[in-house]
Design a protein around this motif. Structure first.
Motif, mmCIF file in Angstrom:
data_model
loop_
_atom_site.group_PDB
_atom_site.id
_atom_site.type_symbol
_atom_site.label_atom_id
_atom_site.label_comp_id
_atom_site.label_asym_id
_atom_site.label_seq_id
_atom_site.Cartn_x
_atom_site.Cartn_y
_atom_site.Cartn_z
ATOM 1 N N ASN A 44 -3.904 0.385 0.912
ATOM 2 C CA ASN A 44 -3.234 -0.729 1.562
ATOM 3 C C ASN A 44 -3.374 -0.586 3.078
ATOM 4 O O ASN A 44 -3.004 0.436 3.632
ATOM 5 C CB ASN A 44 -1.749 -0.694 1.162
ATOM 6 C CG ASN A 44 -1.011 -1.919 1.609
ATOM 7 O OD1 ASN A 44 -1.407 -2.566 2.567
ATOM 8 N ND2 ASN A 44 0.063 -2.230 0.920
ATOM 9 N N VAL A 87 -1.720 -1.780 5.458
ATOM 10 C CA VAL A 87 -0.432 -1.555 6.140
ATOM 11 C C VAL A 87 -0.072 -0.073 6.083
ATOM 12 O O VAL A 87 0.407 0.511 7.054
ATOM 13 C CB VAL A 87 0.662 -2.422 5.500
ATOM 14 C CG1 VAL A 87 2.002 -2.138 6.132
ATOM 15 C CG2 VAL A 87 0.326 -3.885 5.664
ATOM 16 N N TYR A 88 -0.360 0.561 4.935
ATOM 17 C CA TYR A 88 -0.128 2.007 4.838
ATOM 18 C C TYR A 88 -1.005 2.751 5.833
ATOM 19 O O TYR A 88 -0.586 3.757 6.401
ATOM 20 C CB TYR A 88 -0.427 2.506 3.423
ATOM 21 C CG TYR A 88 0.664 2.199 2.432
ATOM 22 C CD1 TYR A 88 1.925 1.823 2.855
ATOM 23 C CD2 TYR A 88 0.422 2.284 1.071
ATOM 24 C CE1 TYR A 88 2.914 1.528 1.955
ATOM 25 C CE2 TYR A 88 1.412 2.000 0.145
ATOM 26 C CZ TYR A 88 2.659 1.625 0.599
ATOM 27 O OH TYR A 88 3.640 1.340 -0.294
ATOM 28 N N PHE A 111 0.707 2.806 8.998
ATOM 29 C CA PHE A 111 1.835 3.734 8.966
ATOM 30 C C PHE A 111 1.350 5.175 9.103
ATOM 31 O O PHE A 111 1.964 5.982 9.807
ATOM 32 C CB PHE A 111 2.642 3.573 7.675
ATOM 33 C CG PHE A 111 3.489 2.333 7.671
ATOM 34 C CD1 PHE A 111 4.080 1.885 8.839
ATOM 35 C CD2 PHE A 111 3.694 1.616 6.512
ATOM 36 C CE1 PHE A 111 4.853 0.743 8.856
ATOM 37 C CE2 PHE A 111 4.476 0.467 6.515
ATOM 38 C CZ PHE A 111 5.049 0.039 7.685
ATOM 39 N N ILE A 113 0.624 5.787 12.643
ATOM 40 C CA ILE A 113 1.861 6.028 13.383
ATOM 41 C C ILE A 113 2.304 7.475 13.202
ATOM 42 O O ILE A 113 2.689 8.152 14.165
ATOM 43 C CB ILE A 113 2.955 5.055 12.897
ATOM 44 C CG1 ILE A 113 2.589 3.633 13.304
ATOM 45 C CG2 ILE A 113 4.315 5.424 13.445
ATOM 46 C CD1 ILE A 113 3.381 2.581 12.600
ATOM 47 N N LEU A 167 0.074 -3.334 13.562
ATOM 48 C CA LEU A 167 0.871 -3.621 12.381
ATOM 49 C C LEU A 167 1.051 -5.126 12.228
ATOM 50 O O LEU A 167 0.922 -5.683 11.135
ATOM 51 C CB LEU A 167 2.231 -2.946 12.550
ATOM 52 C CG LEU A 167 2.961 -2.522 11.289
ATOM 53 C CD1 LEU A 167 2.072 -1.643 10.469
ATOM 54 C CD2 LEU A 167 4.223 -1.774 11.669
ATOM 55 N N MET A 184 -0.337 -7.042 9.071
ATOM 56 C CA MET A 184 0.615 -7.694 8.172
ATOM 57 C C MET A 184 0.359 -9.199 8.092
ATOM 58 O O MET A 184 0.537 -9.811 7.046
ATOM 59 C CB MET A 184 2.039 -7.462 8.668
ATOM 60 C CG MET A 184 2.573 -6.098 8.359
ATOM 61 S SD MET A 184 4.207 -5.934 9.058
ATOM 62 C CE MET A 184 4.694 -4.364 8.408
#
Lengths: 342, 248
Positions: free
Chosen positions: B55, B57-58, B61, B64, B99, B103
């Protein structure tokens, strides 16, 4: 290999700072509970109604009743939500609202972490707190939550820019990023006098950063139901709620430290110096908290483009010009703070 | 805290020992070293996560997480200013925008993966150049001379109580031109991005604040005398917000 064992040289400081954190966090949580009560009372006074008055004397136990209600409700996790991140977001938000308190000085030397870059630490934490909201909005898998999260991310990033320049102007006048140094630099003159326009910019930016009215578009109950935390219930919602109010107190305390001389009494003479420093800090913080609440009672919500315009086209240029002006005045008048001896 | 680099020139013996006997090695390491390997390990793991997560979005993360652990490494090295600037700039601004984009765009990973083999050679070349640069930099680090202002500050500026001061001193003296050039390049890039997105579009209603503020009540409000049930001829004909020139 080492003289002192691992657990003593590294375990003791951990225990020490853990206890210290409790000394800060427990009164903070009590203050949060009180603040929700005071907010409702002040708002009701503005609206000419009585506010909470049933639970306990003057309704003082209302926050306790609310907390109990929140604890006993059912935690609902939406079927299509991302379970892990959904639960992680409120925890992250709450933790971030607490750890920023580590660098807040309550009196001369009374601070959990007296680090050189305290101001940067605060700024870093406040820029991290946007993640709690984005993650909450995304993990909820709901369009209202997502729209709220996007709004709040754009808003917080925009207003952080002007906050940054305000902080730079202040630190230029101090010559240090340490919050205790910043307070001590105001011993003779609080920064509210030379930097008054900055105080206004900072306060309004704080309203935007904490998503309070008139900048509460991320929550915008009339369009987005409740914004990024629509899907949250019970304790997960409670954590967002606690974090919001803890942040409010933090921002007010920081404003007091930056512009109203933190723990310093208004005049360095007898009756004022009897009152201990933390009380002064609390009084100054309460002043800004009251302003936060009164603004909520008085001002309607901004439109989103107006919010962006205010941040980027009014505050940013003004704080930038003020920064250059501050630098020029400091250099021309020879008031540049002394550099640390090295 | 800079003594870490002096004590361990090569991490490999430690890593091998680590694999052989975990608990004994942990006892052998000083806590600072232990924390270093902990954060470095997390950074590497997060880096692997960035490119392997299904994913997108992961992926962000993980990125980050990598930034945060890198900031922790800076802190261990005593470079607190760099650590917090890394968090403010990369986490507070860059990663938020990443992000945002990830997203908002519905990225289909299958189409992204489809070109993997096709782009592999060029990616390998770019990655190779980058790795070579890093290796060269590490090799010449020991030989390169220290800038004079750093010498003036003492042999290890990062261990000074105030490394904000040390950094500012170096950036605004020895590397002034490079620093300003970097600033100007960023400024130009920013203006370029704004110009690219700022295209005139028809039919957009914008608020002109100066017009609103300079509006007088005499331009906008007028008093008319009306009997009950009677309609004023001009009010019925024109929109109420348009001020009428010359009318009573």
């Amino acid at each position: 290999m080492f003289d002192t064992p691992f657990w003593i040289s590294y375990g003791l400081p951990v225990v020490h700072s853990g206890l210290w954190s409790l000394v800060i966090i427990l009164p903070l949580l009590v203050a949060v509970a009180l603040l929700t009560y005071v907010e409702r009372k002040v708002l009701s006074a503005v609206h000419l109604r009585r506010g909470p008055n049933v639970v306990g004397p003057f309704g003082l136990f209302q926050p306790l009743a609310d907390g109990l209600k929140m604890l006993t409700k059912e935690t609902i996790i939406p079927t299509n939500a991302n379970r892990l991140l959904f639960l992680f977001a409120p925890i992250l938000t709450f933790v971030l609202s607490l750890i920023a308190w580590a660098v807040i000085p309550f009196d001369q030397g009374v601070v959990l972490a007296d680090i050189n870059v305290g101001l940067l630490y605060f700024f870093a934490i406040s820029s991290l707190s946007v993640y709690g909201i984005i993650i909450a909005g995304w993990a909820s898998n709901s369009k209202y939550a997502f729209l709220g999260a996007l709004r709040s991310a754009a808003q917080m990033v925009s207003y952080e820019v002007s906050i940054g320049f305000v902080l730079v102007s202040v630190l230029l006048s101090v010559g240090s990023l340490n919050l205790s140094d910043i307070v001590m630099a105001q011993k003779n003159l609080w920064f509210v006098v030379p930097h008054f326009p900055l105080l206004i910019i900072f306060f309004v930016s704080m309203l935007a950063e904490t998503k309070r009215t008139p900048f509460d578009l991320p929550e915008g109950e009339s369009e987005l139901v409740a914004g990024y935390f629509v899907e949250y219930s019970a304790l997960t919602f409670g954590l967002f709620f606690l974090a919001e109010y803890a942040n409010l107190i933090l921002m007010s305390a920081l404003t007091a430290i930056l512009f109203l001389g933190g723990w310093l009494p208004p005049l360095n003479i007898e009756p004022f110096t009897w009152v201990p420093g933390p009380i002064w800090l609390a009084l100054k913080t309460s002043l800004f908290l009251l302003l936060f609440i009164l603004v909520r009672a008085a001002v309607p919500r901004y439109r989103y483009d107006q919010l962006m315009r205010l941040g980027w086209k009014v505050f940013l240029p003004f704080s930038l010009i003020w920064l250059v002006g501050t630098a020029i005045v400091l250099v021309v008048m020879g008031w540049l703070p002394a550099l640390p001896a090295s | 805290m800079g003594e870490f680099a002096k004590r361990h020139q090569s991490p490999w013996p430690i890593i091998v020992c680590f694999a052989l006997n975990f608990s004994k090695v942990v006892a052998l390491l000083s806590p600072i070293d232990f924390l270093f390997y902990l954060f470095a390990g997390f950074t590497l793991a997060a880096g692997v996560g960035v490119i392997t997560a299904r994913n997108p979005v992961y992926s962000v993360f993980f990125l980050i997480a990598a930034f945060l652990n890198a900031a922790a490494l800076f802190l261990l090295a005593g470079a607190e200013f760099l650590a917090f600037i890394l968090i403010i700039v990369y986490l507070g601004a860059v990663a938020v925008l990443f992000l945002f984009v990830v997203m908002m765009l519905d990225i289909n990973l299958a189409t992204v993966r489809a070109g993997f083999v096709r782009y592999l050679p060029i990616a390998a070349v770019v990655g190779g150049i980058f790795a070579a640069q890093l290796i060269i930099m590490l090799l010449i680090w020991q030989q390169s001379e220290t800038p004079p202002t750093l010498n003036a500050l003492g042999n290890s500026p990062m261990n000074q109580p105030n490394n904000v001061y040390a950094l500012g001193r170096v950036l605004y003296t020895d590397y002034f031109v490079a620093f300003q050039t970097a600033g100007i390049i960023l400024l130009i890039a920013m203006i370029g991005a704004i110009v690219l997105t700022l295209r005139p579009r028809a039919g957009i209603k914008t608020q002109v604040i100066s017009q609103q503020v300079s509006r007088k009540s005499s331009q906008s409000v007028r008093l008319v005398d009306l009997k009950l049930g009677q309609t004023h001829p001009t009010t019925a004909a024109t929109a109420p917000t348009e001020p009428q020139e010359g009318s009573a």
